[in-house]
Design a protein around this motif. Structure first.
Motif, PDB file in Angstrom:
ATOM      1  N   PHE A 107     -12.782   8.138 -10.692  1.00 28.50           N
ATOM      2  CA  PHE A 107     -11.651   9.574  -9.473  1.00 28.50           C
ATOM      3  C   PHE A 107     -10.960   8.224  -8.798  1.00 28.50           C
ATOM      4  O   PHE A 107     -10.016   8.016  -8.665  1.00 28.50           O
ATOM      5  CB  PHE A 107     -12.555  10.169  -9.095  1.00 28.50           C
ATOM      6  N   THR A 108     -11.911   7.313  -8.111  1.00 29.56           N
ATOM      7  CA  THR A 108     -11.569   6.424  -7.232  1.00 29.56           C
ATOM      8  C   THR A 108     -10.691   5.758  -7.859  1.00 29.56           C
ATOM      9  O   THR A 108      -9.480   5.445  -7.301  1.00 29.56           O
ATOM     10  CB  THR A 108     -12.108   5.704  -6.561  1.00 29.56           C
ATOM     11  N   ALA A 109     -10.740   5.337  -9.164  1.00 29.74           N
ATOM     12  CA  ALA A 109      -9.971   4.004 -10.172  1.00 29.74           C
ATOM     13  C   ALA A 109      -8.281   4.928 -10.203  1.00 29.74           C
ATOM     14  O   ALA A 109      -7.125   4.165  -9.926  1.00 29.74           O
ATOM     15  CB  ALA A 109     -10.045   3.457 -10.921  1.00 29.74           C
ATOM     16  N   CYS A 110      -8.503   6.362 -10.255  1.00 34.75           N
ATOM     17  CA  CYS A 110      -7.037   6.864 -11.008  1.00 34.75           C
ATOM     18  C   CYS A 110      -6.072   7.048  -9.176  1.00 34.75           C
ATOM     19  O   CYS A 110      -5.038   7.254  -9.605  1.00 34.75           O
ATOM     20  CB  CYS A 110      -7.196   8.532 -11.185  1.00 34.75           C
ATOM     21  N   ILE A 111      -7.030   7.264  -8.267  1.00 35.44           N
ATOM     22  CA  ILE A 111      -6.705   7.346  -6.962  1.00 35.44           C
ATOM     23  C   ILE A 111      -5.443   5.790  -6.957  1.00 35.44           C
ATOM     24  O   ILE A 111      -4.024   6.212  -6.365  1.00 35.44           O
ATOM     25  CB  ILE A 111      -7.332   7.826  -5.755  1.00 35.44           C
ATOM     26  N   ALA A 112      -6.506   5.233  -6.400  1.00 36.95           N
ATOM     27  CA  ALA A 112      -5.965   3.844  -6.906  1.00 36.95           C
ATOM     28  C   ALA A 112      -4.883   2.837  -7.236  1.00 36.95           C
ATOM     29  O   ALA A 112      -4.037   2.567  -6.747  1.00 36.95           O
ATOM     30  CB  ALA A 112      -6.878   2.213  -6.837  1.00 36.95           C
ATOM     31  N   PHE A 113      -5.050   3.894  -9.104  1.00 37.62           N
ATOM     32  CA  PHE A 113      -4.018   3.282 -10.215  1.00 37.62           C
ATOM     33  C   PHE A 113      -2.509   3.959  -9.494  1.00 37.62           C
ATOM     34  O   PHE A 113      -1.307   2.973  -9.685  1.00 37.62           O
ATOM     35  CB  PHE A 113      -3.686   3.586 -11.271  1.00 37.62           C
ATOM     36  N   GLY A 114      -2.638   5.142  -9.285  1.00 38.20           N
ATOM     37  CA  GLY A 114      -1.501   6.243  -8.194  1.00 38.20           C
ATOM     38  C   GLY A 114      -1.005   5.464  -7.066  1.00 38.20           C
ATOM     39  O   GLY A 114       0.833   5.493  -7.362  1.00 38.20           O
ATOM     40  N   CYS A 115      -1.338   5.338  -6.223  1.00 37.31           N
ATOM     41  CA  CYS A 115      -1.064   4.439  -5.299  1.00 37.31           C
ATOM     42  C   CYS A 115      -0.116   3.189  -5.734  1.00 37.31           C
ATOM     43  O   CYS A 115       0.953   2.756  -4.954  1.00 37.31           O
ATOM     44  CB  CYS A 115      -2.340   4.363  -4.371  1.00 37.31           C
ATOM     45  N   PHE A 116      -0.768   1.920  -6.323  1.00 37.55           N
ATOM     46  CA  PHE A 116      -0.520   1.452  -6.912  1.00 37.55           C
ATOM     47  C   PHE A 116       0.871   1.320  -7.746  1.00 37.55           C
ATOM     48  O   PHE A 116       1.454   1.054  -7.431  1.00 37.55           O
ATOM     49  CB  PHE A 116      -0.981   0.183  -8.013  1.00 37.55           C
ATOM     50  N   ILE A 117       1.105   2.821  -8.380  1.00 39.14           N
ATOM     51  CA  ILE A 117       1.876   2.656  -9.359  1.00 39.14           C
ATOM     52  C   ILE A 117       3.360   3.184  -8.118  1.00 39.14           C
ATOM     53  O   ILE A 117       4.182   3.037  -8.412  1.00 39.14           O
ATOM     54  CB  ILE A 117       1.721   3.035 -10.208  1.00 39.14           C
ATOM     55  N   PHE A 118       2.758   3.968  -7.239  1.00 36.31           N
ATOM     56  CA  PHE A 118       3.756   4.189  -5.947  1.00 36.31           C
ATOM     57  C   PHE A 118       4.494   2.861  -5.326  1.00 36.31           C
ATOM     58  O   PHE A 118       5.564   3.015  -5.126  1.00 36.31           O
ATOM     59  CB  PHE A 118       2.998   5.481  -5.006  1.00 36.31           C
ATOM     60  N   ILE A 119       3.081   1.951  -5.066  1.00 36.99           N
ATOM     61  CA  ILE A 119       4.371   1.089  -4.448  1.00 36.99           C
ATOM     62  C   ILE A 119       4.770   0.353  -4.869  1.00 36.99           C
ATOM     63  O   ILE A 119       6.151  -0.246  -5.265  1.00 36.99           O
ATOM     64  CB  ILE A 119       2.951   0.175  -4.016  1.00 36.99           C
ATOM     65  N   VAL A 120       4.805   0.100  -6.347  1.00 41.47           N
ATOM     66  CA  VAL A 120       5.536  -0.798  -7.285  1.00 41.47           C
ATOM     67  C   VAL A 120       6.304  -0.371  -7.362  1.00 41.47           C
ATOM     68  O   VAL A 120       7.540  -0.861  -7.306  1.00 41.47           O
ATOM     69  CB  VAL A 120       5.015  -1.225  -8.591  1.00 41.47           C
ATOM     70  N   VAL A 121       6.929   1.349  -7.475  1.00 44.82           N
ATOM     71  CA  VAL A 121       7.783   2.014  -7.509  1.00 44.82           C
ATOM     72  C   VAL A 121       8.806   1.783  -6.713  1.00 44.82           C
ATOM     73  O   VAL A 121       9.963   1.956  -6.876  1.00 44.82           O
ATOM     74  CB  VAL A 121       7.797   3.650  -8.517  1.00 44.82           C
ATOM     75  N   SER A 122       8.361   1.765  -5.689  1.00 44.41           N
ATOM     76  CA  SER A 122       9.263   1.651  -4.441  1.00 44.41           C
ATOM     77  C   SER A 122      10.075   1.190  -3.799  1.00 44.41           C
ATOM     78  O   SER A 122      10.912   0.104  -3.847  1.00 44.41           O
ATOM     79  CB  SER A 122       8.096   2.094  -2.727  1.00 44.41           C
ATOM     80  N   TYR A 123       9.047  -0.411  -4.482  1.00 45.94           N
ATOM     81  CA  TYR A 123       9.410  -2.041  -4.537  1.00 45.94           C
ATOM     82  C   TYR A 123      10.469  -1.941  -5.291  1.00 45.94           C
ATOM     83  O   TYR A 123      11.953  -2.961  -4.591  1.00 45.94           O
ATOM     84  CB  TYR A 123       8.239  -3.213  -4.486  1.00 45.94           C
ATOM     85  N   VAL A 124      10.563  -1.661  -6.602  1.00 48.27           N
ATOM     86  CA  VAL A 124      10.833  -1.849  -7.422  1.00 48.27           C
ATOM     87  C   VAL A 124      12.887  -1.007  -6.599  1.00 48.27           C
ATOM     88  O   VAL A 124      13.679  -1.441  -7.048  1.00 48.27           O
ATOM     89  CB  VAL A 124      11.392  -1.466  -8.482  1.00 48.27           C
ATOM     90  N   GLN A 125      12.809  -0.036  -6.238  1.00 44.54           N
ATOM     91  CA  GLN A 125      13.813   0.947  -6.205  1.00 44.54           C
ATOM     92  C   GLN A 125      14.520   0.147  -4.941  1.00 44.54           C
ATOM     93  O   GLN A 125      16.124  -0.401  -4.334  1.00 44.54           O
ATOM     94  CB  GLN A 125      13.407   2.009  -5.685  1.00 44.54           C
ATOM     95  N   ILE A 126      13.956  -0.404  -3.437  1.00 52.32           N
ATOM     96  CA  ILE A 126      13.996  -1.457  -2.474  1.00 52.32           C
ATOM     97  C   ILE A 126      14.932  -2.603  -2.787  1.00 52.32           C
ATOM     98  O   ILE A 126      15.813  -2.645  -2.618  1.00 52.32           O
ATOM     99  CB  ILE A 126      13.022  -1.765  -1.742  1.00 52.32           C
TER     100      ILE A 126
END
Length: 159
Positions: A56-75
């Motif tokens: 569960f923790t890994a899924c949450i962390a992976f989701g946050c990581f993906i969100f950060i990566v997508v955000s930076y790609v857009q930036i």
């Protein structure tokens, strides 16, 4: 979403921690109660419970990581289209310190939780815990203040 996932993750870990019986005392080998240290005090073999919480923790962390990566790609996409060289420099000088602090935090956190138990020792666990819990917050003001020209000049004079 960040607060909700953090609260849910903390609630799950807290409930899991309070539901395990402790038979090896209540003294942890660090200066703060960290979940792996508490699990070492457990006398029950709750492997399945630990796996569920970890997944569960890994899924949450992976989701946050993906969100950060997508955000930076857009930036970076938007910054790349900026015509002004000064505008690009200003945007990168704001984003890169944040990216550096996040990378430092995530790399030390991964080292702490994904290192093999065969190389685990009390001293190494303590050093790694300090790295991910103390160093990134301490580095935050330093990284963000490096955008200040006066501070950069003072640092150059100091060095």
């Amino acid at each position: 979403a960040a607060w909700a996932s953090g609260f849910l993750n903390a609630l799950l870990h807290t409930a899991n921690t309070f539901s395990i019986p402790l038979c090896q005392g209540n003294v942890v080998g660090q200066f703060f109660c960290e979940i792996p240290q508490i699990l070492k005090l457990s006398c029950s073999h709750s492997f399945l419970r630990e796996v569920r919480v970890s997944v569960f923790t890994a899924c949450i962390a992976f989701g946050c990581f993906i969100f950060i990566v997508v955000s930076y790609v857009q930036i970076f996409r938007v910054v790349k289209r900026t015509r002004s060289e000064q505008g690009r420099h200003k945007a990168f000088s704001m984003c890169l310190p944040h990216l550096a602090v996040v990378s430092l935090f995530l790399s030390t956190l991964l080292l702490a939780y994904l290192k093999p138990s065969s190389i685990s020792s009390l001293a190494l666990d303590l050093v790694v815990a300090v790295l991910y819990s103390v160093v990134p917050p301490v580095m935050n003001p330093f990284m963000y203040s490096m955008r200040n020209k006066e501070l950069k000049d003072a640092l150059k004079k100091l060095i």
